[in-house]
Design a protein around this motif. Structure first.
Motif, PDB file in Angstrom:
ATOM      1  N   PRO A  73       0.847  -1.201   0.000  1.00  0.00           N
ATOM      2  CA  PRO A  73       0.000   0.000   0.000  1.00  0.00           C
ATOM      3  C   PRO A  73       0.877   1.245   0.000  1.00  0.00           C
ATOM      4  O   PRO A  73       1.040   1.925   0.994  1.00  0.00           O
ATOM      5  N   ASP A  74       1.459   1.508  -1.153  1.00  0.00           N
ATOM      6  CA  ASP A  74       2.496   2.524  -1.248  1.00  0.00           C
ATOM      7  C   ASP A  74       1.972   3.946  -1.351  1.00  0.00           C
ATOM      8  O   ASP A  74       2.743   4.882  -1.277  1.00  0.00           O
ATOM      9  N   LEU A  75       0.690   4.133  -1.500  1.00  0.00           N
ATOM     10  CA  LEU A  75       0.183   5.499  -1.614  1.00  0.00           C
ATOM     11  C   LEU A  75       0.407   6.289  -0.335  1.00  0.00           C
ATOM     12  O   LEU A  75       0.678   7.482  -0.380  1.00  0.00           O
ATOM     13  N   GLU A  76       0.304   5.626   0.795  1.00  0.00           N
ATOM     14  CA  GLU A  76       0.496   6.324   2.059  1.00  0.00           C
ATOM     15  C   GLU A  76       1.963   6.671   2.308  1.00  0.00           C
ATOM     16  O   GLU A  76       2.276   7.590   3.033  1.00  0.00           O
ATOM     17  N   ARG A  77       2.848   5.913   1.703  1.00  0.00           N
ATOM     18  CA  ARG A  77       4.261   6.153   1.968  1.00  0.00           C
ATOM     19  C   ARG A  77       4.956   6.976   0.885  1.00  0.00           C
ATOM     20  O   ARG A  77       6.159   7.193   0.953  1.00  0.00           O
ATOM     21  N   LEU A  78       4.210   7.426  -0.111  1.00  0.00           N
ATOM     22  CA  LEU A  78       4.805   8.293  -1.124  1.00  0.00           C
ATOM     23  C   LEU A  78       5.269   9.588  -0.476  1.00  0.00           C
ATOM     24  O   LEU A  78       4.501  10.269   0.190  1.00  0.00           O
ATOM     25  N   ARG A  79       6.498   9.903  -0.667  1.00  0.00           N
ATOM     26  CA  ARG A  79       7.043  11.135  -0.104  1.00  0.00           C
ATOM     27  C   ARG A  79       7.742  11.918  -1.202  1.00  0.00           C
ATOM     28  O   ARG A  79       8.426  11.361  -2.046  1.00  0.00           O
ATOM     29  N   THR A  80       7.545  13.191  -1.136  1.00  0.00           N
ATOM     30  CA  THR A  80       8.196  14.061  -2.094  1.00  0.00           C
ATOM     31  C   THR A  80       8.874  15.195  -1.352  1.00  0.00           C
ATOM     32  O   THR A  80       8.454  15.591  -0.272  1.00  0.00           O
ATOM     33  N   GLY A 123       3.276  13.652 -20.731  1.00  0.00           N
ATOM     34  CA  GLY A 123       2.830  14.917 -20.159  1.00  0.00           C
ATOM     35  C   GLY A 123       2.964  14.995 -18.645  1.00  0.00           C
ATOM     36  O   GLY A 123       3.154  16.064 -18.086  1.00  0.00           O
ATOM     37  N   GLU A 124       2.863  13.856 -17.976  1.00  0.00           N
ATOM     38  CA  GLU A 124       2.866  13.824 -16.512  1.00  0.00           C
ATOM     39  C   GLU A 124       4.248  13.581 -15.908  1.00  0.00           C
ATOM     40  O   GLU A 124       4.442  13.791 -14.724  1.00  0.00           O
ATOM     41  N   LYS A 125       5.190  13.124 -16.700  1.00  0.00           N
ATOM     42  CA  LYS A 125       6.507  12.732 -16.207  1.00  0.00           C
ATOM     43  C   LYS A 125       7.162  13.871 -15.419  1.00  0.00           C
ATOM     44  O   LYS A 125       7.449  14.927 -15.967  1.00  0.00           O
ATOM     45  N   PRO A 126       7.369  13.651 -14.121  1.00  0.00           N
ATOM     46  CA  PRO A 126       7.989  14.710 -13.317  1.00  0.00           C
ATOM     47  C   PRO A 126       9.460  14.905 -13.695  1.00  0.00           C
ATOM     48  O   PRO A 126      10.155  13.946 -14.017  1.00  0.00           O
ATOM     49  N   PRO A 127       9.942  16.116 -13.628  1.00  0.00           N
ATOM     50  CA  PRO A 127      11.348  16.371 -13.945  1.00  0.00           C
ATOM     51  C   PRO A 127      12.290  16.015 -12.797  1.00  0.00           C
ATOM     52  O   PRO A 127      13.493  16.127 -12.927  1.00  0.00           O
ATOM     53  N   TYR A 128      11.745  15.593 -11.665  1.00  0.00           N
ATOM     54  CA  TYR A 128      12.544  15.271 -10.488  1.00  0.00           C
ATOM     55  C   TYR A 128      12.420  13.782 -10.200  1.00  0.00           C
ATOM     56  O   TYR A 128      11.460  13.136 -10.588  1.00  0.00           O
ATOM     57  N   PHE A 129      13.411  13.240  -9.550  1.00  0.00           N
ATOM     58  CA  PHE A 129      13.477  11.804  -9.282  1.00  0.00           C
ATOM     59  C   PHE A 129      13.121  11.544  -7.826  1.00  0.00           C
ATOM     60  O   PHE A 129      13.988  11.526  -6.955  1.00  0.00           O
ATOM     61  N   ASP A 130      11.840  11.346  -7.583  1.00  0.00           N
ATOM     62  CA  ASP A 130      11.381  11.014  -6.243  1.00  0.00           C
ATOM     63  C   ASP A 130      10.309   9.938  -6.349  1.00  0.00           C
ATOM     64  O   ASP A 130      10.131   9.330  -7.410  1.00  0.00           O
ATOM     65  N   ASP A 131       9.579   9.705  -5.271  1.00  0.00           N
ATOM     66  CA  ASP A 131       8.567   8.656  -5.265  1.00  0.00           C
ATOM     67  C   ASP A 131       7.484   8.881  -6.303  1.00  0.00           C
ATOM     68  O   ASP A 131       6.942   7.919  -6.864  1.00  0.00           O
ATOM     69  N   THR A 132       7.162  10.118  -6.594  1.00  0.00           N
ATOM     70  CA  THR A 132       6.130  10.405  -7.574  1.00  0.00           C
ATOM     71  C   THR A 132       6.525   9.871  -8.946  1.00  0.00           C
ATOM     72  O   THR A 132       5.706   9.282  -9.657  1.00  0.00           O
ATOM     73  N   ARG A 133       7.766  10.043  -9.302  1.00  0.00           N
ATOM     74  CA  ARG A 133       8.219   9.613 -10.624  1.00  0.00           C
ATOM     75  C   ARG A 133       8.161   8.097 -10.766  1.00  0.00           C
ATOM     76  O   ARG A 133       7.680   7.583 -11.764  1.00  0.00           O
ATOM     77  N   TRP A 134       8.665   7.353  -9.768  1.00  0.00           N
ATOM     78  CA  TRP A 134       8.639   5.894  -9.931  1.00  0.00           C
ATOM     79  C   TRP A 134       7.219   5.375  -9.922  1.00  0.00           C
ATOM     80  O   TRP A 134       6.876   4.429 -10.634  1.00  0.00           O
TER      81      TRP A 134
END
Length: 162
Positions: free
Chosen positions: A74-81, A140-151
């Motif tokens: 359940p990785d939605l709760e642990r997504l950190r940016t 269009g959605e690809k974040p320019p930064y490498f964090d949990d959101t991108r993976w």
């Protein structure tokens, strides 16, 4: 994965399949068993097999993708940016003061992506078309930064469109 999807979009099916198999090996070596990216690789291999008329193989891959997607942590709760650069001091202060709200909104948005991806796998397994765009949305959605959101977005959106 992005290179494999690009090869697929360019009509290079054999190259895409090779790159997806390579991605599967890398995922096995580097990611936890409950990482959603395993499901993404299996889904792509399944969609390629179906496009080649290999129905049984395609369904096996898609079934594996669905099982992997469902057992994912359940990785939605642990997504950190990390805090983002903002266009104004107002927005920067707003995010700093309401970090929990920003995180909750992020989890909600990512949850929608995850639900659409699961639905795509399920529909394709049933032999039905999907109403969702994945690869074109990644662009269009690809974040320019490498964090949990991108993976996480990569796991949801780097799926070939057939």
């Amino acid at each position: 994965m992005e290179g494999a999807c690009g090869a697929w979009s360019a009509g290079q099916g054999a190259r895409a399949a090779l790159l997806f198999r390579t991605a599967r090996l890398l995922a096995r070596a580097r990611f936890a068993r409950d990482d959603r990216r395993h499901a993404t690789v299996s889904a792509n291999l399944g969609l390629i097999a179906l496009s080649r008329g290999q129905g049984a193989r395609g369904r096996r891959h898609l079934e594996r993708a669905l099982r992997a997607w469902d057992r994912a942590a359940p990785d939605l709760e642990r997504l950190r940016t990390a805090p983002r650069s903002r266009s104004s001091m107002f927005h920067l202060r707003m995010e700093a003061r309401h970090r929990e709200t920003f995180q909750a909104n992020l989890a909600l948005r990512m949850g929608r992506f995850a639900a659409e991806t699961r639905e795509t796998i399920t529909l394709r397994l049933a032999g039905k078309p999907t109403p969702h765009r994945h690869l074109t949305r990644w662009r269009g959605e690809k974040p320019p930064y490498f964090d949990d959101t991108r993976w996480f977005l990569a796991a949801c959106l780097l799926i070939v469109e057939s």
